[in-house]
Write a protein that holds these residues in place. Structure first.
Motif, PDB file in Angstrom:
ATOM      1  N   THR A 194      30.289  22.509   1.565  1.00 49.32           N
ATOM      2  CA  THR A 194      31.158  22.455   2.741  1.00 49.32           C
ATOM      3  C   THR A 194      31.039  23.762   3.498  1.00 49.32           C
ATOM      4  OG1 THR A 194      32.706  21.055   1.530  1.00 49.32           O
ATOM      5  CG2 THR A 194      33.520  22.108   3.532  1.00 49.32           C
ATOM      6  N   LEU A 195      30.606  23.690   4.742  1.00 49.18           N
ATOM      7  CA  LEU A 195      30.480  24.880   5.574  1.00 49.18           C
ATOM      8  C   LEU A 195      31.666  25.031   6.514  1.00 49.18           C
ATOM      9  CD1 LEU A 195      26.702  24.629   6.457  1.00 49.18           C
ATOM     10  CD2 LEU A 195      27.774  25.897   4.589  1.00 49.18           C
ATOM     11  N   HIS A 196      32.638  24.159   6.399  1.00 53.29           N
ATOM     12  CA  HIS A 196      33.823  24.130   7.264  1.00 53.29           C
ATOM     13  C   HIS A 196      33.407  23.888   8.705  1.00 53.29           C
ATOM     14  CE1 HIS A 196      36.469  25.066   3.927  1.00 53.29           C
ATOM     15  NE2 HIS A 196      35.553  25.932   3.536  1.00 53.29           N
ATOM     16  N   ASN A 197      34.134  24.393   9.659  1.00 59.03           N
ATOM     17  CA  ASN A 197      33.829  24.090  11.051  1.00 59.03           C
ATOM     18  C   ASN A 197      33.674  25.339  11.922  1.00 59.03           C
ATOM     19  OD1 ASN A 197      36.475  24.835  11.034  1.00 59.03           O
ATOM     20  ND2 ASN A 197      37.275  23.013  12.039  1.00 59.03           N
ATOM     21  N   LYS A 198      33.439  26.463  11.323  1.00 58.92           N
ATOM     22  CA  LYS A 198      33.239  27.696  12.078  1.00 58.92           C
ATOM     23  C   LYS A 198      31.834  28.204  11.778  1.00 58.92           C
ATOM     24  CE  LYS A 198      37.763  28.577  12.994  1.00 58.92           C
ATOM     25  NZ  LYS A 198      38.379  28.901  14.210  1.00 58.92           N
ATOM     26  N   LEU A 199      30.861  27.690  12.515  1.00 64.20           N
ATOM     27  CA  LEU A 199      29.493  28.102  12.275  1.00 64.20           C
ATOM     28  C   LEU A 199      28.677  27.947  13.539  1.00 64.20           C
ATOM     29  CD1 LEU A 199      27.488  25.326  11.759  1.00 64.20           C
ATOM     30  CD2 LEU A 199      29.201  25.134   9.987  1.00 64.20           C
ATOM     31  N   ILE A 200      27.525  28.580  13.542  1.00 63.77           N
ATOM     32  CA  ILE A 200      26.568  28.435  14.634  1.00 63.77           C
ATOM     33  C   ILE A 200      25.337  27.787  14.018  1.00 63.77           C
ATOM     34  CG2 ILE A 200      25.083  29.635  16.272  1.00 63.77           C
ATOM     35  CD1 ILE A 200      27.169  31.892  16.297  1.00 63.77           C
ATOM     36  N   ALA A 201      24.958  26.637  14.526  1.00 67.48           N
ATOM     37  CA  ALA A 201      23.782  25.931  14.029  1.00 67.48           C
ATOM     38  C   ALA A 201      22.721  25.956  15.120  1.00 67.48           C
ATOM     39  CB  ALA A 201      24.143  24.505  13.649  1.00 67.48           C
ATOM     40  N   ALA A 250      28.598  41.251  23.764  1.00 64.88           N
ATOM     41  CA  ALA A 250      28.494  39.797  23.620  1.00 64.88           C
ATOM     42  C   ALA A 250      29.495  39.389  22.550  1.00 64.88           C
ATOM     43  CB  ALA A 250      27.086  39.394  23.202  1.00 64.88           C
ATOM     44  N   ARG A 251      30.291  38.380  22.848  1.00 63.45           N
ATOM     45  CA  ARG A 251      31.276  37.914  21.872  1.00 63.45           C
ATOM     46  C   ARG A 251      31.089  36.416  21.699  1.00 63.45           C
ATOM     47  NH1 ARG A 251      37.322  39.544  22.504  1.00 63.45           N
ATOM     48  NH2 ARG A 251      36.462  41.368  21.501  1.00 63.45           N
ATOM     49  N   VAL A 252      30.920  36.014  20.462  1.00 64.92           N
ATOM     50  CA  VAL A 252      30.837  34.597  20.141  1.00 64.92           C
ATOM     51  C   VAL A 252      32.159  34.228  19.494  1.00 64.92           C
ATOM     52  CG1 VAL A 252      29.644  32.841  18.788  1.00 64.92           C
ATOM     53  CG2 VAL A 252      28.346  34.733  19.808  1.00 64.92           C
ATOM     54  N   ARG A 253      32.892  33.343  20.126  1.00 67.04           N
ATOM     55  CA  ARG A 253      34.199  32.942  19.609  1.00 67.04           C
ATOM     56  C   ARG A 253      34.090  31.528  19.053  1.00 67.04           C
ATOM     57  NH1 ARG A 253      39.133  34.387  23.162  1.00 67.04           N
ATOM     58  NH2 ARG A 253      38.359  36.367  22.435  1.00 67.04           N
ATOM     59  N   LEU A 254      34.348  31.403  17.762  1.00 68.41           N
ATOM     60  CA  LEU A 254      34.314  30.101  17.108  1.00 68.41           C
ATOM     61  C   LEU A 254      35.723  29.540  17.118  1.00 68.41           C
ATOM     62  CD1 LEU A 254      31.993  31.049  14.130  1.00 68.41           C
ATOM     63  CD2 LEU A 254      31.350  30.079  16.337  1.00 68.41           C
ATOM     64  N   ARG A 255      35.881  28.371  17.688  1.00 68.48           N
ATOM     65  CA  ARG A 255      37.206  27.779  17.838  1.00 68.48           C
ATOM     66  C   ARG A 255      37.402  26.642  16.846  1.00 68.48           C
ATOM     67  NH1 ARG A 255      39.669  29.661  22.459  1.00 68.48           N
ATOM     68  NH2 ARG A 255      38.292  30.621  23.934  1.00 68.48           N
ATOM     69  N   GLY A 256      38.647  26.240  16.712  1.00 68.53           N
ATOM     70  CA  GLY A 256      38.974  25.147  15.805  1.00 68.53           C
ATOM     71  C   GLY A 256      39.823  25.666  14.665  1.00 68.53           C
ATOM     72  N   SER A 257      40.293  24.731  13.870  1.00 68.10           N
ATOM     73  CA  SER A 257      41.156  25.076  12.751  1.00 68.10           C
ATOM     74  C   SER A 257      40.537  24.592  11.452  1.00 68.10           C
ATOM     75  CB  SER A 257      42.529  24.417  12.940  1.00 68.10           C
ATOM     76  OG  SER A 257      43.298  24.548  11.773  1.00 68.10           O
ATOM     77  N   VAL A 258      40.702  25.373  10.419  1.00 72.74           N
ATOM     78  CA  VAL A 258      40.188  24.982   9.106  1.00 72.74           C
ATOM     79  C   VAL A 258      40.807  23.665   8.659  1.00 72.74           C
ATOM     80  CG1 VAL A 258      40.066  25.671   6.683  1.00 72.74           C
ATOM     81  CG2 VAL A 258      39.667  27.353   8.466  1.00 72.74           C
ATOM     82  N   SER A 259      41.989  23.357   9.164  1.00 74.01           N
ATOM     83  CA  SER A 259      42.653  22.116   8.764  1.00 74.01           C
ATOM     84  C   SER A 259      42.063  20.882   9.451  1.00 74.01           C
ATOM     85  CB  SER A 259      44.155  22.197   9.055  1.00 74.01           C
ATOM     86  OG  SER A 259      44.369  22.328  10.443  1.00 74.01           O
ATOM     87  N   GLU A 260      41.180  21.067  10.438  1.00 73.30           N
ATOM     88  CA  GLU A 260      40.538  19.942  11.123  1.00 73.30           C
ATOM     89  C   GLU A 260      39.324  19.476  10.323  1.00 73.30           C
ATOM     90  OE1 GLU A 260      39.616  21.461  15.014  1.00 73.30           O
ATOM     91  OE2 GLU A 260      41.713  21.646  15.566  1.00 73.30           O
ATOM     92  N   THR A 261      39.573  18.797   9.219  1.00 74.63           N
ATOM     93  CA  THR A 261      38.501  18.425   8.290  1.00 74.63           C
ATOM     94  C   THR A 261      37.493  17.450   8.893  1.00 74.63           C
ATOM     95  OG1 THR A 261      39.889  16.714   7.333  1.00 74.63           O
ATOM     96  CG2 THR A 261      39.901  18.860   6.241  1.00 74.63           C
ATOM     97  N   GLU A 262      37.877  16.720   9.945  1.00 75.76           N
ATOM     98  CA  GLU A 262      36.927  15.783  10.552  1.00 75.76           C
ATOM     99  C   GLU A 262      35.774  16.500  11.249  1.00 75.76           C
ATOM    100  OE1 GLU A 262      40.064  16.632  13.625  1.00 75.76           O
ATOM    101  OE2 GLU A 262      40.123  16.072  11.525  1.00 75.76           O
TER     102      GLU A 262
END
Length: 105
Positions: A47-54, A26-38
């Motif tokens: 700040t948890l940034h944008n690479k997380l599983i909630a 099983a592979r969970v791939r978190l997408r997006g860029s750290v620079s995408e602050t929105e």
């Protein structure tokens, strides 16, 4: 009114661990860029940034059991080494083909 429902993200279970009979991963791939602050997530001024599983509930993962998850290197590795020998006190290591290894200092 709103209704609260229990939620569960489950990969495998105790009776049928994921990949135990098939060797699947099983592979969970978190997408997006750290620079995408929105898309950053903030909780209590952290700040948890944008690479997380909630998961509004439980996250349970059950994978195929592995033996010898911690081993010793049989010798020091050179920088950039692509192979290594490991030692096990319990005998030969029988990891499935395609197993991945992480080496830490």
């Amino acid at each position: 009114g709103s209704k609260a429902r229990a939620r569960l993200l489950e990969i495998g279970n105790e009776l049928q661990p994921f990949g135990a009979s098939t060797g699947s991963k099983a592979r969970v791939r978190l997408r997006g860029s750290v620079s995408e602050t929105e898309t950053y997530v903030y909780i209590e001024e952290e700040t948890l940034h944008n690479k997380l599983i909630a998961v509004p509930g439980r996250l349970e993962t059950y994978g195929a059991p592995l033996t010898n998850t911690w081993l010793r290197l049989s010798s020091t590795l050179d920088v950039g080494a692509t192979t290594a020998c490991v030692m096990s006190d319990s005998g030969p290591v029988s990891w499935p083909a395609g197993s991945e290894v992480a080496i830490a200092p």
